[in-house]
Design a protein around this motif. Structure first.
Motif, PDB file in Angstrom:
ATOM      1  N   GLN A  38       0.812  -1.205   0.000  1.00 38.23           N
ATOM      2  CA  GLN A  38       0.000   0.000   0.000  1.00 38.23           C
ATOM      3  C   GLN A  38       0.854   1.267   0.000  1.00 38.23           C
ATOM      4  OE1 GLN A  38      -2.806  -0.509   3.245  1.00 38.23           O
ATOM      5  NE2 GLN A  38      -4.033  -1.925   2.049  1.00 38.23           N
ATOM      6  N   ASP A  39       2.096   1.127  -0.499  1.00 40.63           N
ATOM      7  CA  ASP A  39       2.990   2.273  -0.662  1.00 40.63           C
ATOM      8  C   ASP A  39       2.932   2.730  -2.109  1.00 40.63           C
ATOM      9  OD1 ASP A  39       4.195   3.220   1.591  1.00 40.63           O
ATOM     10  OD2 ASP A  39       5.959   1.941   1.467  1.00 40.63           O
ATOM     11  N   ASP A  40       3.397   3.922  -2.343  1.00 41.24           N
ATOM     12  CA  ASP A  40       3.502   4.438  -3.705  1.00 41.24           C
ATOM     13  C   ASP A  40       4.491   3.555  -4.469  1.00 41.24           C
ATOM     14  OD1 ASP A  40       3.474   6.091  -5.977  1.00 41.24           O
ATOM     15  OD2 ASP A  40       5.169   7.266  -5.194  1.00 41.24           O
ATOM     16  N   PRO A  41       4.058   2.930  -5.583  1.00 37.04           N
ATOM     17  CA  PRO A  41       4.942   2.034  -6.338  1.00 37.04           C
ATOM     18  C   PRO A  41       6.267   2.679  -6.746  1.00 37.04           C
ATOM     19  CG  PRO A  41       2.699   1.787  -7.104  1.00 37.04           C
ATOM     20  CD  PRO A  41       2.703   2.941  -6.139  1.00 37.04           C
ATOM     21  N   ALA A  42       6.255   3.961  -7.053  1.00 32.22           N
ATOM     22  CA  ALA A  42       7.498   4.639  -7.451  1.00 32.22           C
ATOM     23  C   ALA A  42       8.483   4.675  -6.282  1.00 32.22           C
ATOM     24  CB  ALA A  42       7.199   6.050  -7.941  1.00 32.22           C
ATOM     25  N   MET A  43       7.959   4.922  -5.073  1.00 29.93           N
ATOM     26  CA  MET A  43       8.832   4.927  -3.883  1.00 29.93           C
ATOM     27  C   MET A  43       9.411   3.542  -3.632  1.00 29.93           C
ATOM     28  SD  MET A  43       6.797   7.443  -1.175  1.00 29.93           S
ATOM     29  CE  MET A  43       7.307   6.387   0.130  1.00 29.93           C
ATOM     30  N   VAL A  44       8.587   2.517  -3.814  1.00 28.65           N
ATOM     31  CA  VAL A  44       9.061   1.137  -3.592  1.00 28.65           C
ATOM     32  C   VAL A  44      10.117   0.791  -4.631  1.00 28.65           C
ATOM     33  CG1 VAL A  44       8.401  -1.290  -3.494  1.00 28.65           C
ATOM     34  CG2 VAL A  44       6.894   0.448  -2.499  1.00 28.65           C
ATOM     35  N   HIS A  45       9.896   1.197  -5.893  1.00 26.56           N
ATOM     36  CA  HIS A  45      10.894   0.950  -6.948  1.00 26.56           C
ATOM     37  C   HIS A  45      12.219   1.631  -6.590  1.00 26.56           C
ATOM     38  CE1 HIS A  45       8.618  -1.182 -10.081  1.00 26.56           C
ATOM     39  NE2 HIS A  45       7.570  -0.541  -9.589  1.00 26.56           N
ATOM     40  N   ASP A  46      12.141   2.825  -6.026  1.00 27.01           N
ATOM     41  CA  ASP A  46      13.361   3.527  -5.603  1.00 27.01           C
ATOM     42  C   ASP A  46      14.076   2.766  -4.486  1.00 27.01           C
ATOM     43  OD1 ASP A  46      12.859   5.499  -7.463  1.00 27.01           O
ATOM     44  OD2 ASP A  46      12.014   6.932  -6.001  1.00 27.01           O
ATOM     45  N   ARG A  47      13.289   2.258  -3.524  1.00 29.55           N
ATOM     46  CA  ARG A  47      13.901   1.483  -2.432  1.00 29.55           C
ATOM     47  C   ARG A  47      14.542   0.201  -2.961  1.00 29.55           C
ATOM     48  NH1 ARG A  47       8.993   2.839   0.923  1.00 29.55           N
ATOM     49  NH2 ARG A  47       8.288   0.718   0.536  1.00 29.55           N
ATOM     50  N   LEU A  48      13.869  -0.441  -3.931  1.00 29.17           N
ATOM     51  CA  LEU A  48      14.442  -1.659  -4.524  1.00 29.17           C
ATOM     52  C   LEU A  48      15.731  -1.331  -5.277  1.00 29.17           C
ATOM     53  CD1 LEU A  48      11.262  -3.507  -5.851  1.00 29.17           C
ATOM     54  CD2 LEU A  48      12.824  -4.295  -4.061  1.00 29.17           C
ATOM     55  N   ALA A  49      15.715  -0.247  -6.016  1.00 30.21           N
ATOM     56  CA  ALA A  49      16.921   0.162  -6.751  1.00 30.21           C
ATOM     57  C   ALA A  49      18.057   0.478  -5.785  1.00 30.21           C
ATOM     58  CB  ALA A  49      16.617   1.368  -7.638  1.00 30.21           C
ATOM     59  N   ALA A  50      17.729   1.128  -4.665  1.00 34.50           N
ATOM     60  CA  ALA A  50      18.748   1.442  -3.664  1.00 34.50           C
ATOM     61  C   ALA A  50      19.325   0.161  -3.052  1.00 34.50           C
ATOM     62  CB  ALA A  50      18.160   2.329  -2.570  1.00 34.50           C
ATOM     63  N   ALA A  51      18.496  -0.897  -3.002  1.00 37.10           N
ATOM     64  CA  ALA A  51      18.961  -2.183  -2.476  1.00 37.10           C
ATOM     65  C   ALA A  51      19.676  -3.000  -3.544  1.00 37.10           C
ATOM     66  CB  ALA A  51      17.786  -2.970  -1.911  1.00 37.10           C
ATOM     67  N   TYR A 101      18.239  -3.849  -6.731  1.00 40.71           N
ATOM     68  CA  TYR A 101      17.335  -4.711  -7.501  1.00 40.71           C
ATOM     69  C   TYR A 101      16.514  -3.884  -8.480  1.00 40.71           C
ATOM     70  CZ  TYR A 101      18.599  -8.195  -4.073  1.00 40.71           C
ATOM     71  OH  TYR A 101      19.314  -9.055  -3.280  1.00 40.71           O
ATOM     72  N   GLU A 102      16.654  -4.171  -9.750  1.00 43.28           N
ATOM     73  CA  GLU A 102      15.849  -3.550 -10.805  1.00 43.28           C
ATOM     74  C   GLU A 102      14.918  -4.613 -11.352  1.00 43.28           C
ATOM     75  OE1 GLU A 102      15.717  -0.391 -11.779  1.00 43.28           O
ATOM     76  OE2 GLU A 102      17.334   0.252 -10.439  1.00 43.28           O
ATOM     77  N   MET A 103      13.618  -4.406 -11.191  1.00 42.82           N
ATOM     78  CA  MET A 103      12.665  -5.425 -11.620  1.00 42.82           C
ATOM     79  C   MET A 103      12.125  -5.154 -13.007  1.00 42.82           C
ATOM     80  SD  MET A 103       9.306  -4.590  -9.330  1.00 42.82           S
ATOM     81  CE  MET A 103       7.997  -4.727 -10.519  1.00 42.82           C
ATOM     82  N   ALA A 104      11.838  -6.248 -13.704  1.00 41.24           N
ATOM     83  CA  ALA A 104      11.209  -6.177 -15.023  1.00 41.24           C
ATOM     84  C   ALA A 104       9.709  -6.415 -14.838  1.00 41.24           C
ATOM     85  CB  ALA A 104      11.803  -7.231 -15.939  1.00 41.24           C
ATOM     86  N   PRO A 105       8.868  -5.925 -15.764  1.00 43.24           N
ATOM     87  CA  PRO A 105       7.425  -6.149 -15.637  1.00 43.24           C
ATOM     88  C   PRO A 105       7.113  -7.643 -15.569  1.00 43.24           C
ATOM     89  CG  PRO A 105       7.881  -4.531 -17.348  1.00 43.24           C
ATOM     90  CD  PRO A 105       9.199  -5.106 -16.916  1.00 43.24           C
ATOM     91  N   GLY A 106       6.241  -8.012 -14.640  1.00 44.12           N
ATOM     92  CA  GLY A 106       5.811  -9.403 -14.497  1.00 44.12           C
ATOM     93  C   GLY A 106       6.813 -10.312 -13.793  1.00 44.12           C
ATOM     94  N   GLN A 107       7.943  -9.759 -13.384  1.00 41.18           N
ATOM     95  CA  GLN A 107       8.983 -10.575 -12.759  1.00 41.18           C
ATOM     96  C   GLN A 107       8.542 -11.033 -11.363  1.00 41.18           C
ATOM     97  OE1 GLN A 107      12.784  -8.600 -12.405  1.00 41.18           O
ATOM     98  NE2 GLN A 107      13.855 -10.570 -12.478  1.00 41.18           N
ATOM     99  N   THR A 108       8.818 -12.307 -11.048  1.00 36.22           N
ATOM    100  CA  THR A 108       8.458 -12.838  -9.734  1.00 36.22           C
ATOM    101  C   THR A 108       9.566 -12.536  -8.733  1.00 36.22           C
ATOM    102  OG1 THR A 108       9.497 -14.994 -10.103  1.00 36.22           O
ATOM    103  CG2 THR A 108       7.177 -14.753 -10.794  1.00 36.22           C
TER     104      THR A 108
END
Length: 161
Positions: A117-130, A132-139
């Motif tokens: 329930q977080d803003d997806p853009a913020m979560v993507h930023d946190r993942l990138a900082a960790a 991890y760059e995810m592709a669409p549909g990636q598990t």
């Protein structure tokens, strides 16, 4: 210098006491702080104590095993031990956490992000900082490369406060 005999029984008694008390506390869910690690790790002292006790009293132990009742009781426990390795029918009784983690591992990361329930853009930023760059549909499993520790890092980044 003290003999092995002087150590075998006190180690066995002390380690049994520790293992029994922490085991009972864990059974009734009254364990706190270090009870579980103490039970798991310090139970090796019980193994050591019993091994020393058997070594010191081996002749008496061999004689004891000639008794049918003793052999029967020990055989009963060996059978219970063997049965404890068998899977339960229908998989009942297993940890629900394991089932949840397996489900998360096969879920698309975007769906897991929606659960946060977080803003997806913020979560993507946190993942990138960790890292991890995810592709669409990636598990989650494919993003982590199947590494359970990496899955935990990714989930922590997704659900970070």
């Amino acid at each position: 210098m003290p003999s092995l005999r002087q150590f075998a029984t006190p180690i066995t008694i002390g380690a049994f006491l520790l293992s029994a008390v922490t085991g009972v506390l864990m059974f009734f869910h009254f364990d706190t702080a270090l009870n579980k690690p103490a039970h798991e790790w310090l139970s090796w002292a019980l193994v050591l104590g019993v091994g020393l006790h058997l070594a010191v009293n081996f002749r008496a132990f061999r004689t004891y095993l000639k008794r049918p009742l003793a052999r029967g009781v020990i055989a009963g426990f060996v059978l219970v031990l063997a049965a404890s390795f068998l899977p339960l029918a229908g998989g009942a009784g297993g940890s629900p956490v394991k089932a949840v983690m397996q489900g998360l591992a096969e879920a698309p990361v975007a769906r897991i992000i929606a659960l946060s329930q977080d803003d997806p853009a913020m979560v993507h930023d946190r993942l990138a900082a960790a890292g991890y760059e995810m592709a669409p549909g990636q598990t989650l499993s494919s993003l982590s490369g199947g590494d359970r520790a990496a899955e935990a890092v990714i989930l922590k980044a997704i659900f970070a406060p």
